[in-house]
Enzyme design. Structure first.
Site, short mmCIF file in Angstrom:
data_model
loop_
_atom_site.label_atom_id
_atom_site.label_comp_id
_atom_site.label_asym_id
_atom_site.label_seq_id
_atom_site.Cartn_x
_atom_site.Cartn_y
_atom_site.Cartn_z
N ASN A 229 0.85 -1.17 0.11
CA ASN A 229 0.05 0.01 -0.07
C ASN A 229 0.79 1.40 0.04
O ASN A 229 0.44 2.22 -0.35
CB ASN A 229 -0.91 -0.15 1.14
CG ASN A 229 -1.92 -1.11 1.12
OD1 ASN A 229 -2.70 -1.11 0.50
ND2 ASN A 229 -2.11 -1.70 2.25
N HIS A 348 40.89 -2.67 -18.40
CA HIS A 348 40.95 -1.62 -17.70
C HIS A 348 40.40 -0.26 -18.30
O HIS A 348 40.73 -0.15 -19.54
CB HIS A 348 42.17 -1.15 -17.11
CG HIS A 348 43.17 -2.42 -17.14
ND1 HIS A 348 43.31 -3.21 -15.98
CD2 HIS A 348 44.19 -2.67 -17.79
CE1 HIS A 348 44.29 -3.90 -16.16
NE2 HIS A 348 44.92 -3.84 -17.28
N ALA A 365 44.28 -0.41 -21.84
CA ALA A 365 43.70 0.51 -21.03
C ALA A 365 43.49 1.81 -21.69
O ALA A 365 44.53 2.34 -22.34
CB ALA A 365 44.52 0.59 -19.53
#
Length: 452
Positions: A229, A348, A365
């Site tokens: 509710n 990475h 990376a």
């Protein structure tokens, strides 16, 4: 089960306590609207036809409830005159001649097929009414199920209960099954001689007994019958759903180091021998195959992770990410709408979007697939066994062939043939003693300005 059944789902409440611009039954639990959870339980209970009693957001509620395998007919309740009146809103459907009528609520998303089938089985055994109840240590506020000699004789609301009746801990959930042949007659006999002037479905128990019929109660776990509710109750229901699903997955062979920190979606599929580390969130549409590892603090949505692949820590897989066997998406990487080949590594600090990466390719990376030109998205294709050096920008659309080598720091705007070396950066220059000159100049400026 050979008996025919109509499910009447009550979803017409005003949802005022939810404090929301939309109907409460549309609020999600594990990424799926509450009403759809209820419908899944209905569909799994050998029921095909649903009369959906709706009010606000009628079209949206009907759409959310219309899942595969169910025929859903909406009935709009224009007045709120109690549960008995709500069920009679579907009078046209009730008159079709079903063996069973099952009444349930759209805001009870934890219900499972078990109690629903048990209630229907009670009708098959010759009972006219079967009420689903639950035992609780905190019955205050609930209607009590009063049973004598195995038969349900009344449902007593707390305000009307005697001191002795208030000690009863078997409570009414509101869900019930009704003999289909008698349903319209019984519902028509419900009166509104009460303080609110409403028609209560619970009166059916005493009505059927007054006509010589039989009513029984069937038991269900309290947690399955929880209604919603307000936002606080929604959070409790989410917690209960997550606990139940985690437990099911762990019993099926999934390992979770800290299960209370793992959050699943309604359709998350995790195979045997998958390992999930702490603080992982699964959005909808994720499949993880056997032997894969999802490291801590990762977020996955709309993604597929093949056997033996690893994700994270701190990785994000967005819709369309498809990781091949043994591939790796490491820390602070984001992958979206991309095929990652078997054994490929994105270890990475990388963004891969709208891309295809071949098997065993290494992405250094800081690599970025520049897929968006401000208007349209474009694809980057990288072949197998390629090497992309760190801090490279791949400006799509671009294709890099098998075995190609991209030098670190490159900006690649043209296609690179297989086994070629591509350098897309300025040549390094060395200027002896220049650093000393720059340093002395900067110190002089600093001294002149008086800044420390």
């Amino acid at each position: 089960m050979s008996r025919t059944c109509l499910a009447v789902i009550l979803a017409a409440g005003d949802s005022t306590r939810m404090k929301s611009a939309m109907s409460k039954v549309l609020h999600p639990v594990a990424g799926l609207p509450m009403i759809a959870h209820v419908m899944q339980a209905i569909a799994a209970s050998d029921i095909a036809d649903v009369a959906l009693v709706v009010g606000r957001d009628a079209d949206k509620v009907t759409k959310a409830a219309s899942i595969k395998g169910l025929s859903v007919t909406p009935f709009v309740q224009t007045e709120r005159l109690g549960t008995g009146h709500a069920v009679l809103t579907a009078r046209e459907a009730l008159a079709r001649g079903y063996d069973d009528i099952l009444v349930a609520y759209g805001d009870a998303p934890l219900i499972t097929p078990g109690p629903l089938l048990a209630a229907r089985a009670a009708l098959a055994d010759g009972n006219d009414i079967a009420v689903i109840g639950f035992h609780t240590e905190k019955p205050t506020g609930y209607g009590r199920l009063l049973v004598e000699d195995g038969e349900l004789v009344a449902i007593r609301e707390e305000k009307d209960a005697s001191d002795e009746e208030r000690k009863v801990t078997w409570c009414n959930s509101g869900l019930m099954a009704i003999n289909g042949a008698k349903a319209l007659d019984l519902l028509g006999r419900i009166g509104n001689a009460n303080a609110k002037g409403e028609y209560y479905l619970t009166d059916l128990v005493e009505i059927i007994r007054s006509l010589g019929g039989k009513a029984v109660a069937v038991d269900a776990p309290e947690a399955e019958l929880a209604g919603c509710n307000n936002r606080a109750e929604l959070a409790v229901i989410e917690k209960l759903w997550q606990e139940r699903r985690r437990h099911e997955l762990m019993l099926s062979g999934v390992s979770m180091i800290a299960p209370e920190t793992v959050f699943l979606a309604y359709d998350t599929v995790l195979a045997q021998d998958v390992l999930i580390e702490p603080n992982v969130v699964f959005g909808p549409g994720v499949t993880v195959e056997s032997g894969a590892v999802i490291h801590a603090f990762s977020h996955l949505e709309g993604a597929h992770v093949a056997s033996g692949a690893t994700v994270g820590p701190f990785a994000r897989l967005r819709p369309g990410a498809n990781l091949g066997e043994g591939s790796k998406v490491g820390n602070f990487c984001e992958v979206k709408k991309a095929e990652i080949g078997a054994g490929a590594k994105i270890n990475h600090l990388t963004y891969i979007g709208d891309a295809f990466i071949g098997a065993e390719t290494n992405i250094g990376a800081g690599t970025i697939t520049c897929n968006y030109d401000g208007v349209n998205k474009h694809e980057t294709r990288i072949g197998a066994n390629a090497f992309i050096g760190s801090n490279s920008a791949l400006v799509a659309p671009v294709t890099i062939g098998d075995g190609a080598f991209i030098a670190s720091g490159s900006v690649i705007t043209d296609d690179v043939p297989a086994d070629a070396l591509a350098l897309g950066r300025a040549r390094q220059e060395i200027k002896p003693e220049r650093a000393k000159i720059i340093r002395e100049r900067n110190m002089a400026i600093k001294a002149f300005s008086g800044k420390v």
